[in-house]
Write a protein that holds these residues in place. Structure first.
Motif, mmCIF file in Angstrom:
data_model
loop_
_atom_site.group_PDB
_atom_site.id
_atom_site.type_symbol
_atom_site.label_atom_id
_atom_site.label_comp_id
_atom_site.label_asym_id
_atom_site.label_seq_id
_atom_site.Cartn_x
_atom_site.Cartn_y
_atom_site.Cartn_z
ATOM 1 N N UNK A 1 0.845 -1.192 0.000
ATOM 2 C CA UNK A 1 0.000 0.000 0.000
ATOM 3 C C UNK A 1 0.876 1.236 0.000
ATOM 4 N N UNK A 2 1.520 1.450 -1.123
ATOM 5 C CA UNK A 2 2.479 2.557 -1.166
ATOM 6 C C UNK A 2 2.668 3.018 -2.597
ATOM 7 N N UNK A 3 3.263 4.185 -2.712
ATOM 8 C CA UNK A 3 3.688 4.694 -4.012
ATOM 9 C C UNK A 3 5.073 4.137 -4.291
ATOM 10 N N UNK A 4 5.247 3.584 -5.462
ATOM 11 C CA UNK A 4 6.534 2.989 -5.829
ATOM 12 C C UNK A 4 7.601 4.080 -5.845
ATOM 13 N N UNK A 5 8.712 3.817 -5.172
ATOM 14 C CA UNK A 5 9.814 4.771 -5.138
ATOM 15 C C UNK A 5 10.431 4.904 -6.533
ATOM 16 N N UNK A 6 10.711 6.151 -6.913
ATOM 17 C CA UNK A 6 11.229 6.438 -8.236
ATOM 18 C C UNK A 6 12.646 6.998 -8.163
ATOM 19 N N UNK A 7 13.407 6.693 -9.193
ATOM 20 C CA UNK A 7 14.736 7.283 -9.373
ATOM 21 C C UNK A 7 14.741 8.040 -10.695
ATOM 22 N N UNK A 8 15.375 9.185 -10.678
ATOM 23 C CA UNK A 8 15.471 9.993 -11.891
ATOM 24 C C UNK A 8 16.803 9.721 -12.565
ATOM 25 N N UNK A 9 16.775 9.564 -13.877
ATOM 26 C CA UNK A 9 18.019 9.310 -14.598
ATOM 27 C C UNK A 9 18.238 10.380 -15.662
ATOM 28 N N UNK A 10 19.488 10.609 -15.948
ATOM 29 C CA UNK A 10 19.917 11.453 -17.060
ATOM 30 C C UNK A 10 20.927 10.654 -17.859
ATOM 31 N N UNK A 11 20.701 10.605 -19.145
ATOM 32 C CA UNK A 11 21.518 9.741 -20.003
ATOM 33 C C UNK A 11 21.992 10.527 -21.217
ATOM 34 N N UNK A 12 23.266 10.419 -21.505
ATOM 35 C CA UNK A 12 23.843 10.994 -22.718
ATOM 36 C C UNK A 12 24.575 9.882 -23.460
ATOM 37 N N UNK A 13 24.358 9.826 -24.776
ATOM 38 C CA UNK A 13 25.007 8.787 -25.567
ATOM 39 C C UNK A 13 25.183 9.287 -26.991
ATOM 40 N N UNK A 14 25.993 8.573 -27.750
ATOM 41 C CA UNK A 14 26.191 8.945 -29.148
ATOM 42 C C UNK A 14 24.897 8.700 -29.930
ATOM 43 N N UNK A 296 12.618 5.846 -13.451
ATOM 44 C CA UNK A 296 12.569 4.397 -13.436
ATOM 45 C C UNK A 296 12.313 3.978 -11.988
ATOM 46 N N UNK A 297 11.513 2.930 -11.742
ATOM 47 C CA UNK A 297 11.333 2.468 -10.355
ATOM 48 C C UNK A 297 12.673 2.157 -9.708
ATOM 49 N N UNK A 298 12.829 2.599 -8.484
ATOM 50 C CA UNK A 298 14.115 2.452 -7.794
ATOM 51 C C UNK A 298 14.533 0.989 -7.688
ATOM 52 N N UNK A 312 26.887 -1.812 -25.535
ATOM 53 C CA UNK A 312 27.717 -0.608 -25.635
ATOM 54 C C UNK A 312 28.844 -0.654 -24.607
ATOM 55 N N UNK A 313 30.012 -0.240 -24.978
ATOM 56 C CA UNK A 313 31.067 -0.028 -23.978
ATOM 57 C C UNK A 313 30.724 1.203 -23.147
ATOM 58 N N UNK A 314 31.194 1.251 -21.936
ATOM 59 C CA UNK A 314 30.862 2.365 -21.037
ATOM 60 C C UNK A 314 31.333 3.712 -21.569
ATOM 61 N N UNK A 315 32.279 3.698 -22.475
ATOM 62 C CA UNK A 315 32.763 4.955 -23.046
ATOM 63 C C UNK A 315 31.776 5.572 -24.023
ATOM 64 N N UNK A 316 30.732 4.814 -24.406
ATOM 65 C CA UNK A 316 29.775 5.302 -25.404
ATOM 66 C C UNK A 316 28.578 6.002 -24.769
ATOM 67 N N UNK A 317 28.496 6.016 -23.431
ATOM 68 C CA UNK A 317 27.347 6.669 -22.802
ATOM 69 C C UNK A 317 27.740 7.147 -21.410
ATOM 70 N N UNK A 318 26.922 8.069 -20.886
ATOM 71 C CA UNK A 318 27.090 8.557 -19.515
ATOM 72 C C UNK A 318 25.721 8.533 -18.850
ATOM 73 N N UNK A 319 25.617 7.856 -17.710
ATOM 74 C CA UNK A 319 24.327 7.666 -17.041
ATOM 75 C C UNK A 319 24.425 8.106 -15.588
ATOM 76 N N UNK A 320 23.477 8.947 -15.170
ATOM 77 C CA UNK A 320 23.357 9.360 -13.777
ATOM 78 C C UNK A 320 21.981 8.946 -13.264
ATOM 79 N N UNK A 321 21.932 8.316 -12.090
ATOM 80 C CA UNK A 321 20.674 7.911 -11.468
ATOM 81 C C UNK A 321 20.685 8.397 -10.030
ATOM 82 N N UNK A 322 19.617 9.099 -9.640
ATOM 83 C CA UNK A 322 19.509 9.586 -8.272
ATOM 84 C C UNK A 322 18.055 9.485 -7.820
ATOM 85 N N UNK A 323 17.844 9.490 -6.518
ATOM 86 C CA UNK A 323 16.491 9.403 -5.965
ATOM 87 C C UNK A 323 15.671 10.610 -6.403
#
Length: 654
Positions: A1-14, A296-298, A312-323
């Motif tokens: 009985x709760x709201x699903x916790x969410x995480x915000x992401x920012x993604x940059x890629x080629x 995205x759900x936490x 993809x190799x990790x050099x092809x994108x940058x991903x940040x995820x935070x509450x």
């Protein structure tokens, strides 16, 4: 009985990785993409123009029309489970490959359906036109000469047309007395006019004036042959058009067998592709990079990270995820509840989803809604029918998720309805006699009204308590004193005073009640408008204190629990009484009584269930939500569109 916790992401890629990433995210499903702000316009470019969108949208319309046309040729379901269930068929990867066809074949099937539809449409219009023309010509059926015969006449002039019925007798008299060189024949008539044929040798000078005065309307013969021959040709053409329609239906049935499944899957695939294009519209672009932002759900953040990585190799994108920020009103909302409370999410969603900072009210409203609904329906027999109907439907038929949730909703409500019916001693409005286990509302309705108001009082206090809990969660403990405890002191204090005066209780309790009410009133007067400055603070405080009268209306509103319950009970009782009177007629009376009683109780079940559903919802929305619930949350929308014909959600990663 709760709201699903969410995480915000920012993604940059080629940019070259964009399409493959979106397809992976669509398969992953639990991703909510949002439109981004532009941090530095100089570094960004305009979003690419996607002509594919208009092409897909146009083809999607054609696919929908073609699918609906082909589905109309399907034979009716043979099994009851197929007739009643509305679950969509599923298609996995193997099945999809087995029935899918290439783009050219899909377009060819669409073209074939469109051609058949157009031919059948034209044939239908021709049949309609022939029928209208046949009706028009049938009035002249007695006319056995052709247009060429009329044009060939030299010594006389032939005219055909209509004369209003009111001038028919006068026209006969005029021809007989004043137009000796004219012959008039009445071919047929209807409610308004007569259809006539005239021959004149031109000697009657007043004939033209007379025909004008009686509103003679000439009719021009068209076509070859006599009227009877033209009607026969119309019938022949109609039979040919009917055959063309029959042939078209046969062709459509063959197309249905060969192409329907492929067209349905093509429709769903186009819908999925359009969803990806919509996601691309939310992205930002630079010369070489693409930027994506969303939620995205936490608890699935790690899976999301793996999905993004893919090959993809990790050099092809940058991903940040935070509450996600609890104060951000744009955080999308997903609700998570147990099996009993989950069906009540529809009640919350109909009103409004909660904000991310709020509590999920689903589990809070479920017991109250169950209580209110079961009291208003309040009959063991009706509850048993609800339970039996919903259980059989869920057991033997397949449904869409929304339909299944609705059935489970009423299944949950049916059990407490049976229990309350036993407490009231009501089984089909008294059809089966039973002594009430607790109270018989039809005999002691005043007590039932008091119980209803008491439940309402508790309901309102719980709503205020939840408001206080929400304020504590948000870090405003003093607001609980000013906005919650103040009203509780007034309400509880006044109720204490009323009870002492009614039952002649001790004066000490009466004094305590008055003090509580006065303290609560002072708090509201001084602090309810604390954001205001100067005299306006106290003016608004006085106005808010006057709002206490609204609680009287709220409490009275709960008497609907008794009113609706009694209305259903008395309707059922009246039908039972009518049925009992009919049994005195012997065997026919028993048969008629059974039909009336069964039909009346089924109708009363529908009517009472509908009333209970609506009014229980009204008590939740107005009297309960109004105390603590703000709402306004945005629903979580993944990249998977809602399927319409085929459920491809079982499709696995490619």
């Amino acid at each position: 009985m709760a709201i699903v916790k969410m995480s915000k992401f920012k993604l940059a890629l080629f940019a070259s990785e964009k399409d493959a990433l979106l397809e992976r995210l669509q398969t992953f499903g639990a991703v909510h993409v949002i439109e981004q702000t532009e941090p530095d316009k100089e570094l960004l470019q305009e979003a690419p123009i996607l002509p594919e969108r208009s092409t897909l949208q146009a083809r999607r319309v054609r696919l929908e029309e073609a699918i609906d046309t082909l589905r109309a040729t399907l034979p009716p379901p043979e099994h009851l489970t197929d007739k009643l269930g509305n679950a969509l068929p599923k298609a996995d990867v193997k099945e999809e490959k087995a029935v899918s066809v290439g783009e050219k074949d899909v377009d060819a099937a669409l073209e074939a359906v469109q051609v058949e539809n157009e031919a059948m449409r034209r044939a239908g219009e021709k049949i309609k036109s022939n029928a209208e023309k046949k009706v028009e010509l049938s009035h002249w059926k007695k006319l056995d000469i052709t247009r060429d015969d009329i044009n060939a006449m030299q010594s006389v002039k032939a005219m055909i047309g209509t004369i209003p019925q009111r001038w028919a007798d006068e026209t006969r008299q005029f021809i007989a007395k004043e137009a000796q060189g004219t012959y008039l024949e009445f071919l047929s008539g209807d409610a308004r006019v007569y259809y006539v044929f005239l021959l004149t040798d031109g000697r009657d000078k007043e004939l033209a004036n007379w025909l004008r005065d009686v509103n003679f309307q000439p009719f021009s013969l068209e076509g070859e042959g006599t009227i009877a021959q033209q009607i026969e040709e119309l019938d022949k053409d109609t039979r040919e058009q009917e055959k063309a329609i029959a042939d078209g239906k046969v062709h459509l049935k063959r197309l249905c067998e060969s192409s329907l499944k492929a067209l349905e899957i093509a429709y769903e695939e186009d819908a999925r592709r359009l969803a990806l294009l919509d996601a691309q519209d939310q992205m930002l672009y630079s010369q070489y990079l693409t930027f994506l932002e969303g939620y995205v759900p936490t608890d699935r953040a790690d899976d999301f990270r793996q999905t993004v990585e893919g090959d993809m190799p990790t050099s092809r994108y940058a991903l940040e995820i935070e509450a996600a920020d609890p104060e951000d009103p744009n955080v999308p909302i997903l609700l998570k509840n147990n099996a009993i409370a989950k069906p009540f999410e529809s009640i919350v969603k109909t009103y409004s989803l909660p904000l991310y900072k709020e509590m999920d009210p689903t589990g809070l409203i479920a017991p109250w809604y169950i209580l209110f609904f079961s009291i208003m329906l309040g009959d063991f027999g009706y509850g048993a029918l609800l339970f039996l109907g919903t259980t059989l439907a869920l057991r033997f038929f397949h449904w869409k998720e929304a339909t299944e949730t609705s059935l489970r909703f009423f299944q949950v409500l049916s059990v407490p309805t049976m229990l309350v019916g036993l407490c009231f001693g009501s089984i089909f409005g008294g059809l089966i006699p039973m002594k009430a286990l607790i109270i018989d509302p039809t005999k002691d309705f005043m007590t039932m009204i008091v119980v209803s108001v008491a439940l309402g009082f508790i309901h309102i206090l719980v709503g205020l308590g939840l408001k206080g809990w929400q304020q504590i969660r948000e870090g405003h403990p003093m607001d609980v004193v000013y906005d919650v405890i103040s009203w509780m002191l007034i309400l509880v204090g006044l109720v204490m005073v009323a009870l002492v005066m009614l039952f002649k209780g001790p004066d000490l309790l009466k004094t305590i009640g008055f003090v509580m009410a006065i303290v609560g009133a002072v708090l509201i007067f001084l602090f309810s408008a604390r954001e205001e400055k100067g005299i306006g603070r106290f003016t608004w405080g006085l106005y808010n204190l006057y709002g206490a009268t609204g609680y009287i209306g709220d409490l009275v509103s709960y008497t609907r629990l008794t009113a609706i319950m009694l209305a259903g009970a008395y309707i059922g009782y009246a039908m039972n009484m009518i049925g009992g009177m009919l049994t005195s007629l012997g065997v026919p009376g028993y048969v008629l009584a059974a039909v009336i009683i069964v039909g009346a109780h089924l109708f009363n079940l529908f009517l009472s269930s509908l009333s209970s559903y609506v009014h229980a919802m009204r008590l939740i929305y107005v009297e309960f939500f109004g105390k603590f619930f703000e709402g306004g949350g945005k629903p979580f929308r993944g990249l998977q569109p809602e399927p319409k014909y085929v459920d491809l959600s079982t499709q696995k990663k490619s």
